[in-house]
Design a protein around this motif. Structure first.
Motif, PDB file in Angstrom:
ATOM      1  N   VAL A  46       0.842  -1.198   0.000  1.00  0.00           N
ATOM      2  CA  VAL A  46       0.000   0.000   0.000  1.00  0.00           C
ATOM      3  C   VAL A  46       0.880   1.253   0.000  1.00  0.00           C
ATOM      4  O   VAL A  46       0.656   2.192  -0.781  1.00  0.00           O
ATOM      5  N   SER A  47       1.904   1.272   0.851  1.00  0.00           N
ATOM      6  CA  SER A  47       2.811   2.427   0.912  1.00  0.00           C
ATOM      7  C   SER A  47       3.531   2.634  -0.413  1.00  0.00           C
ATOM      8  O   SER A  47       3.620   3.767  -0.911  1.00  0.00           O
ATOM      9  N   ALA A  48       4.038   1.553  -0.982  1.00  0.00           N
ATOM     10  CA  ALA A  48       4.743   1.653  -2.268  1.00  0.00           C
ATOM     11  C   ALA A  48       3.816   2.160  -3.361  1.00  0.00           C
ATOM     12  O   ALA A  48       4.215   2.975  -4.206  1.00  0.00           O
ATOM     13  N   SER A  49       2.564   1.723  -3.343  1.00  0.00           N
ATOM     14  CA  SER A  49       1.592   2.173  -4.346  1.00  0.00           C
ATOM     15  C   SER A  49       1.311   3.672  -4.214  1.00  0.00           C
ATOM     16  O   SER A  49       1.251   4.392  -5.212  1.00  0.00           O
ATOM     17  N   ILE A  50       1.145   4.132  -2.981  1.00  0.00           N
ATOM     18  CA  ILE A  50       0.881   5.557  -2.752  1.00  0.00           C
ATOM     19  C   ILE A  50       2.075   6.398  -3.172  1.00  0.00           C
ATOM     20  O   ILE A  50       1.927   7.435  -3.834  1.00  0.00           O
ATOM     21  N   ILE A  51       3.280   5.952  -2.828  1.00  0.00           N
ATOM     22  CA  ILE A  51       4.494   6.677  -3.209  1.00  0.00           C
ATOM     23  C   ILE A  51       4.614   6.726  -4.731  1.00  0.00           C
ATOM     24  O   ILE A  51       4.958   7.770  -5.308  1.00  0.00           O
ATOM     25  N   THR A  52       4.312   5.622  -5.382  1.00  0.00           N
ATOM     26  CA  THR A  52       4.390   5.562  -6.842  1.00  0.00           C
ATOM     27  C   THR A  52       3.351   6.480  -7.472  1.00  0.00           C
ATOM     28  O   THR A  52       3.677   7.261  -8.390  1.00  0.00           O
ATOM     29  N   MET A  53       2.109   6.414  -7.015  1.00  0.00           N
ATOM     30  CA  MET A  53       1.047   7.261  -7.576  1.00  0.00           C
ATOM     31  C   MET A  53       1.359   8.745  -7.416  1.00  0.00           C
ATOM     32  O   MET A  53       0.987   9.556  -8.260  1.00  0.00           O
ATOM     33  N   ASN A  54       2.025   9.110  -6.335  1.00  0.00           N
ATOM     34  CA  ASN A  54       2.337  10.518  -6.069  1.00  0.00           C
ATOM     35  C   ASN A  54       3.740  10.915  -6.537  1.00  0.00           C
ATOM     36  O   ASN A  54       4.168  12.046  -6.269  1.00  0.00           O
ATOM     37  N   SER A  55       4.442  10.001  -7.182  1.00  0.00           N
ATOM     38  CA  SER A  55       5.821  10.258  -7.648  1.00  0.00           C
ATOM     39  C   SER A  55       6.690  10.800  -6.517  1.00  0.00           C
ATOM     40  O   SER A  55       7.357  11.822  -6.664  1.00  0.00           O
ATOM     41  N   GLU A  56       6.668  10.108  -5.382  1.00  0.00           N
ATOM     42  CA  GLU A  56       7.392  10.585  -4.197  1.00  0.00           C
ATOM     43  C   GLU A  56       8.613   9.739  -3.842  1.00  0.00           C
ATOM     44  O   GLU A  56       9.140   9.870  -2.735  1.00  0.00           O
ATOM     45  N   TRP A  57       9.058   8.889  -4.745  1.00  0.00           N
ATOM     46  CA  TRP A  57      10.226   8.064  -4.437  1.00  0.00           C
ATOM     47  C   TRP A  57      11.442   8.955  -4.229  1.00  0.00           C
ATOM     48  O   TRP A  57      11.634   9.941  -4.937  1.00  0.00           O
ATOM     49  N   GLN A  58      12.238   8.623  -3.226  1.00  0.00           N
ATOM     50  CA  GLN A  58      13.462   9.357  -2.932  1.00  0.00           C
ATOM     51  C   GLN A  58      14.603   8.358  -2.760  1.00  0.00           C
ATOM     52  O   GLN A  58      14.382   7.219  -2.347  1.00  0.00           O
ATOM     53  N   ARG A  59      15.800   8.821  -3.042  1.00  0.00           N
ATOM     54  CA  ARG A  59      16.974   7.967  -2.865  1.00  0.00           C
ATOM     55  C   ARG A  59      17.328   7.914  -1.379  1.00  0.00           C
ATOM     56  O   ARG A  59      17.565   8.941  -0.750  1.00  0.00           O
ATOM     57  N   VAL A  60      17.359   6.705  -0.852  1.00  0.00           N
ATOM     58  CA  VAL A  60      17.644   6.518   0.573  1.00  0.00           C
ATOM     59  C   VAL A  60      19.081   6.923   0.894  1.00  0.00           C
ATOM     60  O   VAL A  60      19.363   7.417   1.990  1.00  0.00           O
ATOM     61  N   ASP A  61      19.980   6.775  -0.072  1.00  0.00           N
ATOM     62  CA  ASP A  61      21.373   7.145   0.196  1.00  0.00           C
ATOM     63  C   ASP A  61      21.561   8.651   0.369  1.00  0.00           C
ATOM     64  O   ASP A  61      22.613   9.112   0.792  1.00  0.00           O
ATOM     65  N   LYS A  62      20.510   9.421   0.090  1.00  0.00           N
ATOM     66  CA  LYS A  62      20.556  10.875   0.306  1.00  0.00           C
ATOM     67  C   LYS A  62      20.042  11.268   1.691  1.00  0.00           C
ATOM     68  O   LYS A  62      20.122  12.416   2.078  1.00  0.00           O
ATOM     69  N   PHE A  63      19.497  10.299   2.423  1.00  0.00           N
ATOM     70  CA  PHE A  63      19.002  10.564   3.774  1.00  0.00           C
ATOM     71  C   PHE A  63      20.197  10.771   4.703  1.00  0.00           C
ATOM     72  O   PHE A  63      21.235  10.139   4.549  1.00  0.00           O
ATOM     73  N   SER A  64      20.022  11.616   5.708  1.00  0.00           N
ATOM     74  CA  SER A  64      21.079  11.790   6.705  1.00  0.00           C
ATOM     75  C   SER A  64      21.136  10.539   7.583  1.00  0.00           C
ATOM     76  O   SER A  64      20.154   9.796   7.704  1.00  0.00           O
ATOM     77  N   SER A  65      22.276  10.316   8.204  1.00  0.00           N
ATOM     78  CA  SER A  65      22.398   9.152   9.086  1.00  0.00           C
ATOM     79  C   SER A  65      21.437   9.276  10.259  1.00  0.00           C
ATOM     80  O   SER A  65      20.873   8.282  10.727  1.00  0.00           O
ATOM     81  N   ARG A  66      21.195  10.487  10.731  1.00  0.00           N
ATOM     82  CA  ARG A  66      20.242  10.710  11.827  1.00  0.00           C
ATOM     83  C   ARG A  66      18.840  10.270  11.408  1.00  0.00           C
ATOM     84  O   ARG A  66      18.137   9.601  12.160  1.00  0.00           O
ATOM     85  N   THR A  67      18.443  10.662  10.202  1.00  0.00           N
ATOM     86  CA  THR A  67      17.125  10.266   9.689  1.00  0.00           C
ATOM     87  C   THR A  67      17.010   8.749   9.618  1.00  0.00           C
ATOM     88  O   THR A  67      16.014   8.173  10.061  1.00  0.00           O
TER      89      THR A  67
END
Length: 143
Positions: A46-67
Motif C-alpha cells: 500500500v505504501s509503495a503504491s501511494i508513493i508511486t502514484m504521487n511520484s514521491e520516491w526518494q533515494r535513501v542514500d541521500k538521507f542523513s544518518s540521523r534520519t
C-alpha cells in the motif's frame, strides 16, 4: 481548515479503529506473529503504491544518518508494537485491547515533553490523565 493535520489525525484514528476490528477477526485461527507479518506485507504494498502514484520516491542514500537511525528505531518500535497488539487481540476483547493501546498517546505526550522539550500545558496534562483514566475504566474486568 485552519488545522490541516486534524484531517489526517482523524483518519488515523478511524483506520486504527478498523485495524482493531479487522485484526481481531483476522487472528482467530492463525499465529499472531504470522498475522503481523502478513499485515506488514500489505502495508509495504500500500505504501509503495501511494508513493508511486504521487511520484514521491526518494533515494535513501541521500538521507542523513540521523534520519535513517530514527526511521529504523521507529520501525523496530512499530514492529514490536504490532506484534504485541495482535497477540493481545488474540487473547482479549477489542475494546479492552484498543483502549489500553491508546495509552500510547499518554506515553507520547510524556516522552515528547521529556525528550523533545515540547510544552506540557495543563490542558495536555488533563487530557493525558483522562486518557489514562478511560483506559483503566475500559480495561478493568466487569463486575
Amino acid at each position: 481548515m485552519s488545522q490541516p493535520w486534524l484531517v489526517f489525525a482523524l483518519g488515523s484514528a478511524f483506520f486504527a479503529g478498523l485495524t482493531a476490528l479487522f485484526g481481531k477477526m483476522g487472528v482467530e485461527n492463525v499465529n499472531s506473529n504470522m498475522a503481523t507479518f502478513v499485515r506488514t506485507i500489505v502495508i509495504l504494498f500500500v505504501s509503495a503504491s501511494i508513493i508511486t502514484m504521487n511520484s514521491e520516491w526518494q533515494r535513501v542514500d541521500k538521507f542523513s544518518s540521523r534520519t535513517i537511525i530514527f526511521l529504523v528505531l521507529s520501525g523496530i518500535a512499530t514492529g514490536l508494537s504490532w506484534l504485541c497488539y495482535y497477540r493481545a487481540l488474540q487473547l482479549g476483547h477489542v475494546a479492552q485491547v484498543a483502549s489500553v493501546d491508546k495509552l500510547s498517546v499518554a506515553f507520547a505526550i510524556v516522552l515528547s515533553a521529556l525528550i523533545l522539550g515540547e510544552s506540557l500545558t495543563w490542558q495536555t496534562a488533563l487530557g493525558c490523565l483522562l486518557i489514562i483514566s478511560g483506559s483503566i475504566v475500559i480495561a478493568l474486568p466487569k463486575f
